[in-house]
Design an enzyme around this catalytic site. Structure first.
Site, PDB file in Angstrom:
ATOM      1  N   ARG A 105      20.022  47.619  42.871  1.00 61.10           N
ATOM      2  CA  ARG A 105      19.996  48.968  42.303  1.00 61.10           C
ATOM      3  C   ARG A 105      19.789  48.892  40.793  1.00 61.10           C
ATOM      4  O   ARG A 105      19.782  47.805  40.221  1.00 61.10           O
ATOM      5  CB  ARG A 105      21.284  49.722  42.636  1.00 61.10           C
ATOM      6  CG  ARG A 105      22.535  49.046  42.113  1.00 61.10           C
ATOM      7  CD  ARG A 105      23.799  49.841  42.459  1.00 61.10           C
ATOM      8  NE  ARG A 105      24.989  49.064  42.121  1.00 61.10           N
ATOM      9  CZ  ARG A 105      26.227  49.472  42.335  1.00 61.10           C
ATOM     10  NH1 ARG A 105      26.473  50.638  42.900  1.00 61.10           N
ATOM     11  NH2 ARG A 105      27.252  48.720  41.997  1.00 61.10           N
ATOM     12  N   CYS A 109      13.622  51.333  34.147  1.00 62.57           N
ATOM     13  CA  CYS A 109      13.689  51.318  32.685  1.00 62.57           C
ATOM     14  C   CYS A 109      13.908  52.752  32.201  1.00 62.57           C
ATOM     15  O   CYS A 109      13.165  53.661  32.595  1.00 62.57           O
ATOM     16  CB  CYS A 109      12.387  50.761  32.116  1.00 62.57           C
ATOM     17  SG  CYS A 109      12.325  50.869  30.320  1.00 62.57           S
ATOM     18  N   ASN A 143      24.512  57.036  38.412  1.00 62.32           N
ATOM     19  CA  ASN A 143      25.739  56.284  38.672  1.00 62.32           C
ATOM     20  C   ASN A 143      25.869  55.161  37.668  1.00 62.32           C
ATOM     21  O   ASN A 143      24.982  54.311  37.565  1.00 62.32           O
ATOM     22  CB  ASN A 143      25.717  55.675  40.084  1.00 62.32           C
ATOM     23  CG  ASN A 143      27.050  55.067  40.475  1.00 62.32           C
ATOM     24  OD1 ASN A 143      27.992  55.791  40.830  1.00 62.32           O
ATOM     25  ND2 ASN A 143      27.160  53.747  40.401  1.00 62.32           N
ATOM     26  N   GLU A 144      26.939  55.186  36.914  1.00 58.84           N
ATOM     27  CA  GLU A 144      27.288  54.096  35.991  1.00 58.84           C
ATOM     28  C   GLU A 144      26.098  53.600  35.169  1.00 58.84           C
ATOM     29  O   GLU A 144      25.620  52.472  35.345  1.00 58.84           O
ATOM     30  CB  GLU A 144      27.900  52.918  36.756  1.00 58.84           C
ATOM     31  CG  GLU A 144      29.282  53.195  37.265  1.00 58.84           C
ATOM     32  CD  GLU A 144      29.941  51.965  37.881  1.00 58.84           C
ATOM     33  OE1 GLU A 144      29.234  50.993  38.184  1.00 58.84           O
ATOM     34  OE2 GLU A 144      31.158  51.989  38.069  1.00 58.84           O
ATOM     35  N   GLU A 315      36.203  56.471  40.473  1.00 58.89           N
ATOM     36  CA  GLU A 315      36.331  55.387  41.449  1.00 58.89           C
ATOM     37  C   GLU A 315      37.572  54.586  41.079  1.00 58.89           C
ATOM     38  O   GLU A 315      37.616  53.948  40.025  1.00 58.89           O
ATOM     39  CB  GLU A 315      35.100  54.472  41.423  1.00 58.89           C
ATOM     40  CG  GLU A 315      33.806  55.190  41.777  1.00 58.89           C
ATOM     41  CD  GLU A 315      32.588  54.271  41.750  1.00 58.89           C
ATOM     42  OE1 GLU A 315      32.762  53.038  41.708  1.00 58.89           O
ATOM     43  OE2 GLU A 315      31.463  54.797  41.763  1.00 58.89           O
ATOM     44  N   TRP A 323      33.354  41.744  43.543  1.00 58.13           N
ATOM     45  CA  TRP A 323      32.386  41.317  42.532  1.00 58.13           C
ATOM     46  C   TRP A 323      32.946  40.460  41.406  1.00 58.13           C
ATOM     47  O   TRP A 323      32.184  39.962  40.586  1.00 58.13           O
ATOM     48  CB  TRP A 323      31.674  42.534  41.942  1.00 58.13           C
ATOM     49  CG  TRP A 323      32.575  43.687  41.582  1.00 58.13           C
ATOM     50  CD1 TRP A 323      32.823  44.786  42.368  1.00 58.13           C
ATOM     51  CD2 TRP A 323      33.340  43.863  40.390  1.00 58.13           C
ATOM     52  NE1 TRP A 323      33.703  45.633  41.740  1.00 58.13           N
ATOM     53  CE2 TRP A 323      34.036  45.096  40.518  1.00 58.13           C
ATOM     54  CE3 TRP A 323      33.522  43.117  39.227  1.00 58.13           C
ATOM     55  CZ2 TRP A 323      34.892  45.589  39.528  1.00 58.13           C
ATOM     56  CZ3 TRP A 323      34.371  43.609  38.241  1.00 58.13           C
ATOM     57  CH2 TRP A 323      35.039  44.824  38.402  1.00 58.13           C
ATOM     58  N   GLU A 363      28.454  45.142  49.676  1.00 60.09           N
ATOM     59  CA  GLU A 363      29.876  45.357  49.390  1.00 60.09           C
ATOM     60  C   GLU A 363      30.768  45.230  50.630  1.00 60.09           C
ATOM     61  O   GLU A 363      31.825  45.859  50.720  1.00 60.09           O
ATOM     62  CB  GLU A 363      30.057  46.704  48.665  1.00 60.09           C
ATOM     63  CG  GLU A 363      29.415  46.621  47.284  1.00 60.09           C
ATOM     64  CD  GLU A 363      29.483  47.896  46.461  1.00 60.09           C
ATOM     65  OE1 GLU A 363      29.882  48.948  46.997  1.00 60.09           O
ATOM     66  OE2 GLU A 363      29.116  47.823  45.268  1.00 60.09           O
ATOM     67  N   GLN A 364      30.365  44.357  51.555  1.00 58.95           N
ATOM     68  CA  GLN A 364      31.175  44.119  52.759  1.00 58.95           C
ATOM     69  C   GLN A 364      32.590  43.690  52.428  1.00 58.95           C
ATOM     70  O   GLN A 364      33.518  43.936  53.180  1.00 58.95           O
ATOM     71  CB  GLN A 364      30.556  42.999  53.591  1.00 58.95           C
ATOM     72  CG  GLN A 364      29.182  43.267  54.066  1.00 58.95           C
ATOM     73  CD  GLN A 364      28.617  42.062  54.801  1.00 58.95           C
ATOM     74  OE1 GLN A 364      29.333  41.135  55.151  1.00 58.95           O
ATOM     75  NE2 GLN A 364      27.330  42.092  55.053  1.00 58.95           N
ATOM     76  N   MET A 365      32.752  42.959  51.305  1.00 59.21           N
ATOM     77  CA  MET A 365      34.056  42.398  50.969  1.00 59.21           C
ATOM     78  C   MET A 365      34.866  43.325  50.053  1.00 59.21           C
ATOM     79  O   MET A 365      35.835  42.896  49.453  1.00 59.21           O
ATOM     80  CB  MET A 365      33.891  41.032  50.296  1.00 59.21           C
ATOM     81  CG  MET A 365      33.152  40.002  51.130  1.00 59.21           C
ATOM     82  SD  MET A 365      33.942  39.744  52.726  1.00 59.21           S
ATOM     83  CE  MET A 365      35.508  39.037  52.231  1.00 59.21           C
ATOM     84  N   HIS A 366      34.448  44.579  49.952  1.00 56.55           N
ATOM     85  CA  HIS A 366      35.134  45.544  49.079  1.00 56.55           C
ATOM     86  C   HIS A 366      36.010  46.458  49.932  1.00 56.55           C
ATOM     87  O   HIS A 366      35.527  47.135  50.836  1.00 56.55           O
ATOM     88  CB  HIS A 366      34.079  46.373  48.340  1.00 56.55           C
ATOM     89  CG  HIS A 366      34.619  47.155  47.188  1.00 56.55           C
ATOM     90  ND1 HIS A 366      35.562  48.152  47.328  1.00 56.55           N
ATOM     91  CD2 HIS A 366      34.335  47.084  45.870  1.00 56.55           C
ATOM     92  CE1 HIS A 366      35.827  48.659  46.130  1.00 56.55           C
ATOM     93  NE2 HIS A 366      35.102  48.032  45.233  1.00 56.55           N
TER      94      HIS A 366
HETATM   95  C1  GAL Z   1      31.118  50.531  40.927  1.00 57.37           C
HETATM   96  C2  GAL Z   1      29.964  51.321  41.505  1.00 57.37           C
HETATM   97  C3  GAL Z   1      30.125  51.548  42.986  1.00 57.37           C
HETATM   98  C4  GAL Z   1      30.544  50.276  43.671  1.00 57.37           C
HETATM   99  C5  GAL Z   1      31.800  49.766  43.028  1.00 57.37           C
HETATM  100  C6  GAL Z   1      32.342  48.503  43.673  1.00 57.37           C
HETATM  101  O1  GAL Z   1      30.758  49.868  39.755  1.00 57.37           O
HETATM  102  O2  GAL Z   1      29.830  52.568  40.898  1.00 57.37           O
HETATM  103  O3  GAL Z   1      28.913  52.033  43.532  1.00 57.37           O
HETATM  104  O4  GAL Z   1      29.511  49.353  43.565  1.00 57.37           O
HETATM  105  O5  GAL Z   1      31.538  49.473  41.689  1.00 57.37           O
HETATM  106  O6  GAL Z   1      33.523  48.084  43.033  1.00 57.37           O
END
Ligand code: GAL
Length: 633
Positions: A105, A109, A143-144, A315, A323, A363-366
């Site tokens: 993602r 630019c 997003n971010e 969030e 991560w 993000e399976q491990m989240h």
């Molecule tokens: C944030 C992001 C989310 C998700 C999350 C995982 O930085 O906005 O989409 O990736 O981290 O911790």
């Protein structure tokens, strides 16, 4: 103000049959908000112009029917694959000139006009379709911004936009050459179209060139966000937000914030501790399951300022993330503590990321509030507990804290361009002062460098502002409480030149920085009475009162009237002494809180938090690990 909870949900990830039950369970857990949509572009528009609204219509209605209010995200952080066929030159390029490719993602630019128009188009279409949906409560742009190091791009689009930006700023090329000192090394230009981006030079580029590029890159984010805001405004007057990150400093958040009604941020305390706090191993080990005791609070205070009082956590980490180098589970109680801490700093809402853990993709491990099999994960019980506690809690009365701390993105870029010593970063300097204030039990307002009104503060801290606009300097000099400046205050003018008279050239402070040096980490300069200067030290000339002095007799901190000048980078012990001295001068109480214990006051309550893994005592009573105490004031 009513405090609320919510979660982040991806209806496009789950069979439609699951939506109603998910919505029912969210409402049952006491959640008010659900954020959706921010990555769903490939489902909203599977081919250019082929808008597929039906599924989102039904998702909005299903969530709304359960009584949930919706934050709708515009999907420009994840352009679908076909976008690249339409705009092959939309990718950001890294400093080595390599494209940041498709397959995750944020690969766009910010300077690409075609992509900005596409992002604004889809935002406008969404606003036209959902702007008057009864359950729509707010928008989120993108997003971010800046996540995954994506603000700075060395693309052809960026180069062209940079040249235009420079020509608008300097008018003629002679003015730019003079401002940057391009006579040095024969770097003079004949016209703006000769100016490249400051990458791939043989040795370091001119710092003025680098700083201009950092300012330009920030402006491109502001411009991109503004295009989305204007697009949304064509179909909706609901408040618009953006979810910022922890320690992302590549763009000026105050400036994007000025175009938005609400600032939100994404709080991942355990990921941040290892990934970006910058603490030593012992500290990381001690707080591995709790997070740094000050990092979240710093960002709460920063984004309260960016949102001009209106801010959320969009969030909130609910369990292990995926991560950071290591991803431990939080200590029981920490999800609750993090949530209450946000409210203590004035958050309107705390939303947990994410509702259900995804069994596929990156993000399976989240963790989520639910496991992939829909069974409750531990975070959900804590969220439910917070919802019950909120139902009984009094409304928040915000109050201005007695201490102001200026945080300036432009100063961060200036220090990065010319740190003078390896590892010296402005963010760390400001954060070190913030931590010292918090160890003393003080509540803090973080202030933008455009602040001119300082009434109501007893103490102001403005460390490390390498360049101050004249108006800020005048406003700070007129402040009647206790003011801290230095090191490197006003060390450069707005174009990155050393000013003459030499810095700090401060009204009412008769000192001159005669020489500066940076120090290896293993050569601290110890102070008489405790503490040390690490990394950076200035030699002062002038006969003013000395408050901290090195063992060799060199003045390190001086004072004249209410102005304190710190001529070096103090370690924690030195900053504790500095804060204690300033509190005494300002008539503020100065506590020495136990390790891991922190406090924050609102107009009606005082909150105590225990980030330590062991029980602690605070003035209001015993605090178990992850303990939260609320005292009425
Ligand atoms: C944030 C992001 C989310 C998700 C999350 C995982 O930085 O906005 O989409 O990736 O981290 O911790």
């Amino acid at each position: 103000m009513k405090r609320t909870l919510g979660t982040c949900y991806y209806p496009e990830h789950w069979p439609e049959e699951m939506w109603a039950e998910d919505a029912r369970r969210m409402a049952e857990a006491g959640l008010t908000w659900v954020r959706i949509g921010e990555f769903a572009w490939s489902r909203l528009e599977p081919a250019p112009g082929d808008m597929q609204w039906d599924w989102l219509d039904r998702a909005m209605d299903t969530l709304g029917d359960a009584g949930l209010r919706i934050v709708l995200g515009t999907p420009s952080a994840t352009p679908p694959r076909w976008m690249l066929d339409r705009h092959p030159d939309m990718l950001a390029l890294d400093g080595q000139g390599r494209p940041r490719g498709f397959g995750s993602r944020r690969h766009y630019c910010f300077s690409h006009d075609g992509y900005r128009a596409e992002a604004a188009r889809v935002a406008r279409l969404m606003a036209e379709r959902y702007g008057s949906h009864p359950q729509l409560g707010a928008w989120q742009t993108d997003n971010e911004y800046g996540c995954h190091d994506t603000v700075i791009s060395y693309s052809a689009a960026a180069r062209q936009a940079f040249r235009l930006w420079l020509s608008e700023r300097y008018g003629d090329i002679a003015a730019l050459n003079a401002a940057w000192g391009n006579v040095f090394w024969s770097m003079e230009y004949d016209h703006f179209d000769q100016i490249d981006l400051p990458n791939l030079t043989v040795t370091e580029p001119n710092p003025a060139h680098s700083l201009a590029f950092r300012r330009f890159s920030s402006d491109q984010v502001v411009r991109f966000n503004r295009a989305l805001v204007e697009a949304i405004r064509q179909g909706s007057d609901a408040p618009i937000s953006h979810n910022y990150m922890g320690r992302v400093t590549e763009f000026d958040h105050y400036q994007t914030g000025a175009d938005l009604e609400i600032a939100t941020w994404d709080s991942y305390p355990l990921g941040f501790l290892e990934d970006r706090v910058g603490a030593d191993d012992a500290h990381q080990r001690a707080f591995a399951r709790q997070g740094d005791p000050d990092f979240q609070a710093f960002h709460h205070d920063l984004y309260r300022s960016v949102g001009r009082g209106r801010w959320w956590v969009m969030e909130q980490q609910p369990g292990p993330v995926n991560w950071a180098p290591h991803n431990p589970a939080p200590l029981p109680g920490m999800v609750r503590l993090w949530s209450w801490e946000a409210f203590a700093h004035g958050a309107e809402a705390v939303c947990y990321f994410r509702w259900r853990q995804a069994p596929f993709a990156q993000e399976q491990m989240h963790a989520g509030l639910l496991r992939p099999d829909s069974v409750e994960a531990p975070g959900l019980a804590e969220a439910r507990q917070v919802a019950l506690e909120l139902a009984d809690a009094p409304e928040v009365q915000p109050v201005q804290a007695p201490v102001g701390l200026i945080f300036d993105y432009d100063a961060e870029w200036a220090w990065e361009v010319q740190p003078h010593g390896a590892g010296l970063r402005y963010f760390d300097l400001v954060f070190a002062h913030y931590r010292a204030l918090r160890r003393a039990g003080l509540s803090v307002e973080i202030l933008s460098p455009t602040t001119r009104e300082f009434s109501g503060y007893r103490m102001l801290l403005a460390p490390g502002l390498m360049h101050l606009p004249e108006a800020l300097k005048e406003a700070l000099a007129a402040f009647e409480g206790v003011l801290l400046i230095g090191p490197r205050t006003a060390a450069r003018d707005g174009e990155f030149n050393i000013p003459v008279p030499l810095p700090p050239d401060w009204p009412g402070l008769d000192v001159v920085v005669a020489r500066v040096e940076s120090l290896r980490p293993d050569m601290p300069v110890t102070l008489v009475g405790g503490g040390a200067v690490v990394g950076y030290l200035e030699e002062l000339e002038g006969a003013v009162e000395t408050v901290l002095v090195a063992e060799n007799g060199q003045p390190v901190c001086v004072r004249q009237g209410g102005t304190v000048y710190m001529a070096g980078w103090g370690d924690d012990a030195a900053l504790d002494r500095l804060v204690a001295m300033m509190c005494e001068a300002a008539g503020l109480p100065c506590l020495a809180l136990p390790d891991g214990v922190r406090c924050r006051e609102t107009g009606t309550e005082r909150f105590w938090f225990n980030y330590a893994a062991e029980a602690r005592a605070c003035p209001a009573g015993p605090l178990p690990p992850a303990g939260v105490l609320r005292e009425a004031l």
